[in-house]
Design an enzyme around this catalytic site. Structure first.
Site, mmCIF file in Angstrom:
data_model
loop_
_atom_site.group_PDB
_atom_site.id
_atom_site.type_symbol
_atom_site.label_atom_id
_atom_site.label_comp_id
_atom_site.label_asym_id
_atom_site.label_seq_id
_atom_site.Cartn_x
_atom_site.Cartn_y
_atom_site.Cartn_z
ATOM 1 N N HIS A 247 0.850 -1.191 0.000
ATOM 2 C CA HIS A 247 0.000 0.000 0.000
ATOM 3 C C HIS A 247 0.881 1.234 0.000
ATOM 4 C CE1 HIS A 247 -3.248 2.777 1.077
ATOM 5 N NE2 HIS A 247 -4.056 1.837 0.642
ATOM 6 N N GLU A 305 -7.868 -5.410 -0.043
ATOM 7 C CA GLU A 305 -8.399 -6.230 -1.129
ATOM 8 C C GLU A 305 -8.306 -7.724 -0.859
ATOM 9 O OE1 GLU A 305 -10.083 -4.369 -2.573
ATOM 10 O OE2 GLU A 305 -9.205 -3.212 -4.187
HETATM 11 N N1 ACO Z 1 3.853 -7.747 -4.540
HETATM 12 C C1 ACO Z 1 5.168 -7.748 -4.807
HETATM 13 N N2 ACO Z 1 5.935 -6.653 -4.779
HETATM 14 C C2 ACO Z 1 5.330 -5.512 -4.460
HETATM 15 C C3 ACO Z 1 3.974 -5.430 -4.157
HETATM 16 C C4 ACO Z 1 3.221 -6.617 -4.204
HETATM 17 N N3 ACO Z 1 1.921 -6.632 -3.935
HETATM 18 N N4 ACO Z 1 3.649 -4.147 -3.882
HETATM 19 C C5 ACO Z 1 4.783 -3.427 -4.018
HETATM 20 N N5 ACO Z 1 5.790 -4.271 -4.359
HETATM 21 C C6 ACO Z 1 7.177 -3.887 -4.545
HETATM 22 C C7 ACO Z 1 7.404 -3.168 -5.850
HETATM 23 O O1 ACO Z 1 7.657 -4.060 -6.887
HETATM 24 C C8 ACO Z 1 8.587 -2.327 -5.500
HETATM 25 O O2 ACO Z 1 9.722 -3.148 -5.455
HETATM 26 P P1 ACO Z 1 11.019 -2.762 -6.323
HETATM 27 O O3 ACO Z 1 11.386 -1.381 -5.849
HETATM 28 O O4 ACO Z 1 11.964 -3.834 -5.968
HETATM 29 O O5 ACO Z 1 10.555 -2.767 -7.741
HETATM 30 C C9 ACO Z 1 8.325 -1.927 -4.036
HETATM 31 O O6 ACO Z 1 7.529 -2.970 -3.514
HETATM 32 C C10 ACO Z 1 7.610 -0.620 -3.871
HETATM 33 O O7 ACO Z 1 6.526 -0.604 -4.724
HETATM 34 P P2 ACO Z 1 5.842 0.692 -5.237
HETATM 35 O O8 ACO Z 1 5.431 0.469 -6.653
HETATM 36 O O9 ACO Z 1 6.639 1.908 -4.935
HETATM 37 O O10 ACO Z 1 4.575 0.761 -4.329
HETATM 38 P P3 ACO Z 1 3.358 1.715 -4.588
HETATM 39 O O11 ACO Z 1 3.175 2.523 -3.374
HETATM 40 O O12 ACO Z 1 3.458 2.455 -5.859
HETATM 41 O O13 ACO Z 1 2.202 0.663 -4.801
HETATM 42 C C11 ACO Z 1 0.408 -0.729 -4.648
HETATM 43 C C12 ACO Z 1 1.182 0.398 -3.961
HETATM 44 C C13 ACO Z 1 -0.022 -0.289 -6.042
HETATM 45 C C14 ACO Z 1 -0.856 -1.004 -3.836
HETATM 46 C C15 ACO Z 1 1.287 -1.984 -4.736
HETATM 47 O O14 ACO Z 1 1.654 -2.393 -3.442
HETATM 48 C C16 ACO Z 1 0.647 -3.108 -5.507
HETATM 49 O O15 ACO Z 1 0.741 -3.152 -6.724
HETATM 50 N N6 ACO Z 1 -0.040 -4.068 -4.798
HETATM 51 C C17 ACO Z 1 -0.700 -5.135 -5.470
HETATM 52 C C18 ACO Z 1 -2.037 -4.693 -6.027
HETATM 53 C C19 ACO Z 1 -3.039 -4.402 -4.939
HETATM 54 O O16 ACO Z 1 -3.147 -5.116 -3.946
HETATM 55 N N7 ACO Z 1 -3.831 -3.346 -5.154
HETATM 56 C C20 ACO Z 1 -4.851 -2.901 -4.190
HETATM 57 C C21 ACO Z 1 -4.359 -1.778 -3.358
HETATM 58 S S1 ACO Z 1 -5.501 -1.338 -2.078
HETATM 59 C C22 ACO Z 1 -6.558 -0.275 -2.823
HETATM 60 O O17 ACO Z 1 -6.229 0.439 -3.702
HETATM 61 C C23 ACO Z 1 -7.967 -0.233 -2.393
#
Ligand code: ACO
Length: 363
Positions: A247, A305
């Site tokens: 998140h 989620e």
């Molecule tokens: N699984 C694996 N790796 C992840 C995940 C995940 N669920 N979430 C983040 N990471 C990793 C990224 O790949 C990144 O790693 P890296 O720097 O080695 O490439 C690091 O963690 C940071 O990620 P960001 O992209 O900076 O995180 P951001 O704050 O942009 O993303 C998000 C948040 C979109 C929710 C992300 O965690 C994600 O894609 N989760 C999976 C999808 C999800 O569950 N969405 C629902 C969110 S809740 C809502 O909106 C109601």
């Protein structure tokens, strides 16, 4: 420059406070855990919308009855088009349905928007199953009517309570991507319908409200707790993200995950229905362990989620409709933010920094 606007405060709001460091969410003065336990779709809509419309009804009961009548109005206005709408995926169909309603900034426009996902989601699901849509019953609560329009017979008390818990839990959440979108559109005075359609379009993506369907796909693919670790490590090795984890704001566990887990536990206690809760718990433990190992220092925790998928599946919603049910829950938040923006904000118009080619001098 912050590419994802991290840490930027783009609005002041009286609606909700997301404390990402401590994993706390307060919606208009009420902790999310309290709302998940006690609130209904109508009482949370009343909480969020109070004070934002000159012509709003007095109490939650009056609002409930106005939303019931609005469900009838939406069904009447859209029933002739439902079949065409339902040829798209559920979330695209919901968006098309919202687009067919008259736009506006008054309370009747808000009521239609509050009612529309509750009416359209079951109608779209039924049509896609080859069944005729059921007309709303304005005397029922929003949750009871939504479940009845989905399945036919009246839903149990426990199912209604579980759906209310879900709708209240997701009703508002600070300046998430869809709510921010709603506020940008509202800042141009385009109308609440335009703001809601834009917000739904932002919600649809898998990085926001499109995640719970893929969470269910993941649980189905893993199938047994002992298969979790290998499956999850394989997904990460392929560069995939684990849906339902991570998140932007919460660096600890999303408080909504536990609120929803408690709702599923209540539902399972009341009714011996098949729920994927035990599998989900095992997958969650394995996912958190795998993420800590493969993404050290990233602080990736369970988000809303993950248990949304388990709860909505247990209530009989198909995976591809989960985002529509999310929209039904988030609609009061979108409308309240749009009104707050209209009443207290100004046109949102940030700037970009040009990094493209220099102007070429004519030779
Ligand atoms: N699984 C694996 N790796 C992840 C995940 C995940 N669920 N979430 C983040 N990471 C990793 C990224 O790949 C990144 O790693 P890296 O720097 O080695 O490439 C690091 O963690 C940071 O990620 P960001 O992209 O900076 O995180 P951001 O704050 O942009 O993303 C998000 C948040 C979109 C929710 C992300 O965690 C994600 O894609 N989760 C999976 C999808 C999800 O569950 N969405 C629902 C969110 S809740 C809502 O909106 C109601």
């Amino acid at each position: 420059m912050m590419q994802g606007l991290d840490g930027i405060v783009a609005a002041e709001t009286v609606l909700s406070d997301v404390d990402g460091a401590n994993g706390r969410l307060v919606i208009r003065g009420h902790p999310v855990e309290e709302l998940a336990r006690d609130a209904t779709a109508e009482s949370v809509a009343h909480l969020l919308l109070s004070g934002f419309f000159a012509d709003e009804p007095g109490g939650a009961n009056e609002l409930a009855s106005a939303i019931g009548k609005a469900r009838e109005e939406v069904f009447r206005r859209l029933s002739a088009q439902l079949e065409v709408i339902a040829s798209r995926s559920p979330v695209e169909a919901l968006r098309a349905g919202l687009a067919l309603l008259p736009d506006g900034d008054d309370f009747p426009a808000a009521l239609r928007l509050l009612a529309a996902p509750a009416v359209l989601t079951p109608a779209i699901i039924r049509l896609q199953r080859g069944e005729a849509p059921l007309a709303p019953d304005p005397e029922m609560s929003q949750s009871a009517d939504m479940l009845r329009m989905l399945s036919g017979p009246p839903a149990s008390e426990a199912s209604q309570r579980a759906l209310d818990a879900y709708l209240a839990t997701v009703s508002d959440h600070g300046l998430n991507a869809s709510t921010f979108t709603a506020r940008v559109v509202a800042s141009t005075q385009a109308g609440l319908g335009s703001a809601a359609i834009a917000a739904l379009s932002a919600l649809k993506g898998p990085l926001h409200g499109g995640a719970p369907g893929p969470v269910l796909d993941m649980l189905k693919a893993i199938d047994a707790p002992e298969a979790a670790e290998t499956w999850l490590a394989g997904a990460l090795a392929r560069g995939e993200r684990l849906m339902g984890f991570g998140h932007r704001i919460y660096k600890v566990r999303d408080p909504r995950a536990d609120a929803l887990k408690a709702a599923i536990e209540e539902l399972s206690k009341a009714e011996a229905r098949t729920s994927r809760l035990a599998l989900a718990e095992a997958v969650e433990v394995a996912a958190l362990r795998t993420l800590r190992r493969k993404k050290p220092g990233r602080r990736l925790e369970t988000n809303v989620e993950f248990y949304t998928a388990v709860l909505l599946d247990a209530l009989g919603f198909p995976a591809d409709s989960f985002t529509c049910v999310f929209a039904a829950g988030r609609m009061p938040g979108w409308i309240a933010h749009a009104r707050e923006q209209e009443l207290t904000g100004r046109l949102m118009r940030p700037q970009s920094r040009y990094v493209g080619p220099e102007t070429k001098e004519a030779a």
